[in-house]
Write a protein that holds these residues in place. Sequence first.
Motif, PDB file in Angstrom:
ATOM      1  N   ASP A 297       0.234   5.202   9.598  1.00 59.47           N
ATOM      2  CA  ASP A 297       1.146   5.604  10.670  1.00 59.47           C
ATOM      3  C   ASP A 297       0.363   6.167  11.844  1.00 59.47           C
ATOM      4  O   ASP A 297       0.639   5.859  13.002  1.00 59.47           O
ATOM      5  N   GLY A 298      -0.598   7.018  11.519  1.00 58.36           N
ATOM      6  CA  GLY A 298      -1.386   7.664  12.560  1.00 58.36           C
ATOM      7  C   GLY A 298      -2.172   6.645  13.371  1.00 58.36           C
ATOM      8  O   GLY A 298      -2.200   6.696  14.603  1.00 58.36           O
ATOM      9  N   LEU A 299      -2.784   5.697  12.682  1.00 61.42           N
ATOM     10  CA  LEU A 299      -3.559   4.671  13.376  1.00 61.42           C
ATOM     11  C   LEU A 299      -2.656   3.839  14.282  1.00 61.42           C
ATOM     12  O   LEU A 299      -3.023   3.482  15.392  1.00 61.42           O
TER      13      LEU A 299
ATOM     14  N   ARG B  30     -13.120  -1.286   9.281  1.00 60.37           N
ATOM     15  CA  ARG B  30     -13.313  -2.647   9.730  1.00 60.37           C
ATOM     16  C   ARG B  30     -14.718  -2.790  10.305  1.00 60.37           C
ATOM     17  O   ARG B  30     -15.137  -1.932  11.049  1.00 60.37           O
TER      18      ARG B  30
ATOM     19  N   ALA C 131      -1.441  -3.038  10.830  1.00 60.15           N
ATOM     20  CA  ALA C 131      -2.264  -4.107  11.404  1.00 60.15           C
ATOM     21  C   ALA C 131      -3.741  -3.806  11.293  1.00 60.15           C
ATOM     22  O   ALA C 131      -4.567  -4.687  11.149  1.00 60.15           O
ATOM     23  N   LEU C 132      -4.074  -2.525  11.311  1.00 60.33           N
ATOM     24  CA  LEU C 132      -5.472  -2.147  11.252  1.00 60.33           C
ATOM     25  C   LEU C 132      -5.972  -1.973   9.826  1.00 60.33           C
ATOM     26  O   LEU C 132      -7.150  -1.767   9.617  1.00 60.33           O
ATOM     27  N   CYS C 133      -5.049  -1.961   8.902  1.00 56.26           N
ATOM     28  CA  CYS C 133      -5.467  -1.581   7.557  1.00 56.26           C
ATOM     29  C   CYS C 133      -6.039  -2.725   6.743  1.00 56.26           C
ATOM     30  O   CYS C 133      -7.071  -2.578   6.151  1.00 56.26           O
TER      31      CYS C 133
ATOM     32  N   ASN D 216      -0.955   9.780  -3.298  1.00 56.32           N
ATOM     33  CA  ASN D 216      -1.908   8.808  -2.779  1.00 56.32           C
ATOM     34  C   ASN D 216      -1.219   7.787  -1.866  1.00 56.32           C
ATOM     35  O   ASN D 216      -1.689   7.510  -0.769  1.00 56.32           O
TER      36      ASN D 216
ATOM     37  N   ARG E   6      -0.597  16.507  10.531  1.00 53.81           N
ATOM     38  CA  ARG E   6       0.259  16.224   9.382  1.00 53.81           C
ATOM     39  C   ARG E   6       0.106  17.342   8.351  1.00 53.81           C
ATOM     40  O   ARG E   6      -0.398  17.140   7.243  1.00 53.81           O
TER      41      ARG E   6
ATOM     42  N   GLU F 296       0.820  -1.200   0.000  1.00 54.02           N
ATOM     43  CA  GLU F 296       0.000   0.000   0.000  1.00 54.02           C
ATOM     44  C   GLU F 296       0.860   1.259   0.000  1.00 54.02           C
ATOM     45  O   GLU F 296       0.412   2.330  -0.385  1.00 54.02           O
TER      46      GLU F 296
ATOM     47  N   GLU G 180       0.197   4.829  15.682  1.00 55.43           N
ATOM     48  CA  GLU G 180       0.599   5.628  16.849  1.00 55.43           C
ATOM     49  C   GLU G 180      -0.521   5.704  17.873  1.00 55.43           C
ATOM     50  O   GLU G 180      -0.294   5.588  19.069  1.00 55.43           O
ATOM     51  N   ALA G 181      -1.750   5.887  17.373  1.00 54.43           N
ATOM     52  CA  ALA G 181      -2.888   5.987  18.287  1.00 54.43           C
ATOM     53  C   ALA G 181      -3.061   4.681  19.052  1.00 54.43           C
ATOM     54  O   ALA G 181      -3.304   4.663  20.258  1.00 54.43           O
TER      55      ALA G 181
ATOM     56  N   LYS H 251       1.326  16.978   4.745  1.00 58.28           N
ATOM     57  CA  LYS H 251       0.497  16.055   3.990  1.00 58.28           C
ATOM     58  C   LYS H 251      -0.807  16.752   3.572  1.00 58.28           C
ATOM     59  O   LYS H 251      -1.297  16.578   2.470  1.00 58.28           O
TER      60      LYS H 251
ATOM     61  N   GLY I 129       0.337   8.010   5.756  1.00 57.20           N
ATOM     62  CA  GLY I 129       0.056   8.918   6.868  1.00 57.20           C
ATOM     63  C   GLY I 129      -1.082   8.402   7.725  1.00 57.20           C
ATOM     64  O   GLY I 129      -1.039   8.474   8.955  1.00 57.20           O
ATOM     65  N   ILE I 130      -2.120   7.876   7.076  1.00 52.91           N
ATOM     66  CA  ILE I 130      -3.257   7.340   7.827  1.00 52.91           C
ATOM     67  C   ILE I 130      -2.826   6.119   8.636  1.00 52.91           C
ATOM     68  O   ILE I 130      -3.107   6.004   9.831  1.00 52.91           O
TER      69      ILE I 130
ATOM     70  N   SER J 141       1.612   8.034  -0.226  1.00 54.57           N
ATOM     71  CA  SER J 141       2.131   8.586   1.022  1.00 54.57           C
ATOM     72  C   SER J 141       0.997   9.062   1.939  1.00 54.57           C
ATOM     73  O   SER J 141       1.151   9.070   3.153  1.00 54.57           O
ATOM     74  N   SER J 142      -0.155   9.447   1.372  1.00 55.65           N
ATOM     75  CA  SER J 142      -1.288   9.831   2.211  1.00 55.65           C
ATOM     76  C   SER J 142      -1.789   8.620   2.987  1.00 55.65           C
ATOM     77  O   SER J 142      -2.091   8.702   4.176  1.00 55.65           O
ATOM     78  N   GLN J 143      -1.873   7.505   2.285  1.00 55.81           N
ATOM     79  CA  GLN J 143      -2.307   6.289   2.950  1.00 55.81           C
ATOM     80  C   GLN J 143      -1.301   5.923   4.035  1.00 55.81           C
ATOM     81  O   GLN J 143      -1.674   5.476   5.114  1.00 55.81           O
TER      82      GLN J 143
ATOM     83  N   THR K 219      -6.608   9.213  16.345  1.00 55.94           N
ATOM     84  CA  THR K 219      -5.431   9.431  15.492  1.00 55.94           C
ATOM     85  C   THR K 219      -5.299  10.889  15.070  1.00 55.94           C
ATOM     86  O   THR K 219      -4.204  11.443  15.028  1.00 55.94           O
ATOM     87  N   PHE K 220      -6.409  11.524  14.758  1.00 53.09           N
ATOM     88  CA  PHE K 220      -6.334  12.869  14.186  1.00 53.09           C
ATOM     89  C   PHE K 220      -7.033  13.925  15.050  1.00 53.09           C
ATOM     90  O   PHE K 220      -7.509  14.928  14.524  1.00 53.09           O
TER      91      PHE K 220
END
Lengths: 258, 364
Positions: free
Chosen positions: A242-244, B195, A57-59, A233, B256, A27, A246-247, B259, A239-240, A235-237, B54-55
Amino acid sequence: MSTQTSDDTAPTRAAIRDRLDRVTDPELDRSIVELEYIDRIDIDGERVGVDLTLPTALCSPAFAWMMAIDARDEVESLPAVEESRITLHDHMHEAEINRGVNEGLSFAEAFPDADGDVAAVRAELDEKARVARQYDAIEALLDAGLDAGAIVALSRDDLEMTDSTDTVAVYVPDRSFAVTVPNAPIERYLRKARETALVSEPADPLFRTPEGDPIDAESFALVHRRGRLAQVNLSSQGGICDGLREARERRTEESADD
Amino acid sequence: MWCGTDKQCAMYQHNGEEIFVIDGHVHLWDATEENIKHEGGEEFIQCFYDYHTTFTPEERQWDMDEYREYGADRMVEDLFGNAAADMGIFQPTYLTDFYTEGFNTTEQNAELATEYPERFVLNGTFDPRDGEEGLEYLEELHENYDIPGVKLYTAEWRGDSKGWRLDDEESFEFLETCQELGIENIHAHKGPTIRPLNRDAFDVADIDDAASSFPELDFIVEHVGLPRLDDFCWIAAQENNVYGGLAVAAPFAQNRPGKFSEIMSELLWWLGEDRVIFGSDYAIWNPDWLVEEVMEAELTQEHRAEYGVEWDLETKKKVMGENIAALYDIDIEQKRQAFRDDEISQQFDLGDHYASEEPTAADD
């Protein structure tokens, strides 16, 4: 492999890492070694264990599956490796994936409830990766002074390895002169172009539209913009995801503190 | 200053100029445990919560209990309490296979929308898999609520089916009905996989054929197709009745920013400033902080040079309100006048906010 020793000795760690470096997060189109997904490599004679943890893992279980399968196949392609064992950690489908990959099952066998075909998903993502990589390859050629007309007319046999492994000579179509460009973006593009069954003959046009057609000079600028868009596209994915990740890590830490 | 506290001014003024904000994507949902009937319902709200944390700035994050059910009063306060938004457009998400009463249905949304009809727009939905019954329901929504749009969830599970496509023959029958009934705004969720919903059913490609077959309808692709931004932009570049909804992309502004700059630059380059639409996706993200983040965001020097686009005052006015106002026939000036002393302005003391078009002498 140059890093390989003789057949009857164990594979080297460097050789294994070099193989794993060819596996990408489909991805994001970046190497799983560079992304630091590899936790450890165990070498026990001809048997190699690879431990992986993914931020995605969440994707999607399909993406985790592709990476685990690719890691297995790359490692087992080394002549000195008899068998590999891939262990994915901290993924909601790790049990199905570890079993499926190590027992040689198909995706459909490992996930009987799954809807859709992993091969089609992979092909689509490979296409996007190819278009994104083409952008970097073309940027390198533009930097070297080639214009749109020259770039769209290139074929693979216009490329010639130089004495330096870092550069490649690119001949303009009438072979009147060559420019020297960095090898890395060109090689990276070619690898994906071969995987997507484009540019298989030496005389095939080197670059294509996202649909796989040769590019005419008038639409060059637009096709190149689409390459940039494909990169954004991916790198945006990233970002999502990575963010998920980290959260999720923050929450895991918090619940560990409780 | 001609608005309340400095803090308030920062929320709804930009460089001294009013920006009328229509939040194009809000929900009033119920994900309480009592309403969940399938494990997919729990997975779904947990996944939403991951996107939320997350955001969202840490100090603005909700706990899981308030996230499951926040209720009508809180929603009104979050949207309008500090005048972050001036209006909201409900986008229902039925998910009746997961939630007993549905997750966020038109009927649930109607509780607020009918109480404050000037502040909210109420949309409906359809699912072509419901056949004749579905068509009747669409007509019922039209009769009961005069819905001007529908929100579609192509990845919704229904029995054994894991999704549907907007370019199916059955879907076209529903789109024809929309056209006949004057339901012109077709919002399709085409974005991140949630999900447990299947990824491929959020494929954006079906928009292409639907949009060219129904030129009188407008197709708003929510979440700008992420993770298929490339497919979405390419389709939108060719179909001028295709719009991009910023939900999910907008909160990139907060943590971000580079981005955000890049995505916004691509959107403005491919779609132009008239076809990009703000939405918070409330309650995934809250306009009470998000609107300001998006307004204050900047494109990097590098992106401005590369793409030749600007995120300037004129563009912000369009994206934050004017573009969707045009789609929904909302007269912004008429709304400003009506909001001077409506119930919500009285409740939150927002009269000054709507007092005048022209900045006048300080009044506080």
